[in-house]
Write a protein that holds these residues in place. Sequence first.
Motif, mmCIF file in Angstrom:
data_model
loop_
_atom_site.group_PDB
_atom_site.id
_atom_site.type_symbol
_atom_site.label_atom_id
_atom_site.label_comp_id
_atom_site.label_asym_id
_atom_site.label_seq_id
_atom_site.Cartn_x
_atom_site.Cartn_y
_atom_site.Cartn_z
ATOM 1 N N ARG A 198 -16.747 7.298 -17.910
ATOM 2 C CA ARG A 198 -15.794 7.827 -18.675
ATOM 3 C C ARG A 198 -15.080 6.967 -19.869
ATOM 4 N N GLN A 199 -14.783 5.718 -19.442
ATOM 5 C CA GLN A 199 -14.039 4.741 -20.199
ATOM 6 C C GLN A 199 -15.158 4.300 -21.308
ATOM 7 N N LEU A 200 -16.387 4.063 -21.143
ATOM 8 C CA LEU A 200 -17.221 3.917 -21.984
ATOM 9 C C LEU A 200 -17.607 4.821 -22.975
ATOM 10 N N GLY A 201 -17.453 5.979 -22.663
ATOM 11 C CA GLY A 201 -17.571 7.353 -23.507
ATOM 12 C C GLY A 201 -16.488 7.440 -24.506
ATOM 13 N N GLU A 202 -15.275 7.086 -23.912
ATOM 14 C CA GLU A 202 -14.127 6.949 -24.658
ATOM 15 C C GLU A 202 -13.988 6.026 -26.036
ATOM 16 N N ARG A 203 -14.873 4.996 -25.713
ATOM 17 C CA ARG A 203 -15.344 3.905 -26.645
ATOM 18 C C ARG A 203 -16.497 4.109 -27.585
ATOM 19 N N GLY A 204 -16.946 5.401 -27.497
ATOM 20 C CA GLY A 204 -17.987 5.866 -28.310
ATOM 21 C C GLY A 204 -19.277 5.769 -27.976
ATOM 22 N N PHE A 205 -19.470 5.279 -26.662
ATOM 23 C CA PHE A 205 -20.891 5.129 -26.121
ATOM 24 C C PHE A 205 -21.747 6.374 -25.767
ATOM 25 N N ARG A 206 -22.989 6.391 -26.163
ATOM 26 C CA ARG A 206 -23.636 7.494 -25.169
ATOM 27 C C ARG A 206 -24.216 7.056 -23.806
ATOM 28 N N VAL A 207 -23.548 7.557 -22.823
ATOM 29 C CA VAL A 207 -23.331 7.029 -21.779
ATOM 30 C C VAL A 207 -24.424 7.900 -20.604
ATOM 31 N N LEU A 208 -25.441 7.265 -20.135
ATOM 32 C CA LEU A 208 -26.302 7.896 -19.112
ATOM 33 C C LEU A 208 -25.688 7.411 -17.698
ATOM 34 N N ARG A 228 -21.194 17.493 -16.399
ATOM 35 C CA ARG A 228 -20.102 18.619 -17.046
ATOM 36 C C ARG A 228 -18.635 18.215 -17.179
ATOM 37 N N GLU A 229 -18.146 17.445 -16.348
ATOM 38 C CA GLU A 229 -16.814 17.287 -16.388
ATOM 39 C C GLU A 229 -16.527 16.397 -17.477
ATOM 40 N N LEU A 230 -17.349 15.243 -17.812
ATOM 41 C CA LEU A 230 -17.150 14.341 -18.867
ATOM 42 C C LEU A 230 -17.347 14.963 -20.214
ATOM 43 N N VAL A 231 -18.370 15.857 -20.121
ATOM 44 C CA VAL A 231 -18.844 16.565 -21.276
ATOM 45 C C VAL A 231 -17.496 17.569 -21.772
ATOM 46 N N ALA A 232 -16.998 17.974 -20.759
ATOM 47 C CA ALA A 232 -15.882 19.006 -21.272
ATOM 48 C C ALA A 232 -14.592 18.306 -21.718
ATOM 49 N N GLU A 233 -14.575 17.175 -21.601
ATOM 50 C CA GLU A 233 -13.679 16.002 -22.005
ATOM 51 C C GLU A 233 -14.020 15.636 -23.477
ATOM 52 N N GLY A 234 -15.072 15.985 -23.998
ATOM 53 C CA GLY A 234 -15.530 15.715 -25.462
ATOM 54 C C GLY A 234 -16.582 14.377 -25.289
ATOM 55 N N LEU A 235 -16.737 13.990 -24.216
ATOM 56 C CA LEU A 235 -17.807 12.618 -24.387
ATOM 57 C C LEU A 235 -19.213 12.798 -24.438
ATOM 58 N N ASP A 236 -19.987 12.135 -24.689
ATOM 59 C CA ASP A 236 -21.366 12.028 -25.123
ATOM 60 C C ASP A 236 -21.928 11.412 -23.790
ATOM 61 N N VAL A 237 -22.414 12.161 -22.922
ATOM 62 C CA VAL A 237 -22.729 11.736 -21.610
ATOM 63 C C VAL A 237 -24.104 12.448 -21.159
ATOM 64 N N VAL A 238 -25.054 11.937 -20.555
ATOM 65 C CA VAL A 238 -26.410 12.444 -20.039
ATOM 66 C C VAL A 238 -26.745 12.000 -18.786
#
Length: 239
Positions: A20-30, A44-54
């Motif tokens: 989550r915190q890396l996503g908030e810093r602009g990373f695409r997080v796997l 799904r939880e992190l994507v719902a927060e607007g983060l770029d995660v896979v």
Amino acid sequence: MTKIALVTGANKGIGKEIARQLGERGFRVLVGSRDLRRGEVAVRELVAEGLDVVGLQLDVTDPVSVRAAVERVSAYGRLDVLVNNAAIIPEGDDAVTRIGAEVLRSAFETNVVGLVAVTQAFLPLLEKAGQARIVNLSTSLASFAQVGDPESRMSTVLTLGYNASKAAVNMVTVMLANELRGTGILVNAADPGNCATDMGGWTAQRTPAQGAAVAVELATLNAAGPTGHVYAAAGRLPW
């Protein structure tokens, strides 16, 4: 250019908070997880927060799973950050005089052998990033200075498998940092402290967010940052 980070064991607890915190810093997080379905719940939880995660299926103890994960991540052409978070406190972990051999072996299989296997497998992609960061999750329970102090609470925690395997992770951190010195890849370990998770116990005072912050700072060090050390919230830990 968006930076790519991989966090192992990221479907829950501190791992998910690091993601989550890396996503908030602009990373695409796997979001690496042994059970892909559980990983997708976190995604799904992190994507719902607007983060770029896979989501990424990754069992650190399974060579086939590791190779498949490398193939998927290869599509990005590089890996900027690897956070080796996946770890276990095996059932039956105990004092030196009572622990079973299989319990001790299982702790090292995941916490050390798996960590090294994943790091070796992803190193070519980390090298392509130029200024990559590797962060290994450690603990104060791996500190000889703290566990060796009879006045320290750490001396009362009788989990040889976890403590000894994390002490080995510290050695991996130092040796890998030495190997990669001068390459632009910084390697450090993070002690999140005892956090309220299923591993740390839900009555622990620190939150997963607080525990994750140390690892995130090490994952985002600038080029002049340190390498080959263990850090907690209060600073560098004694060996």
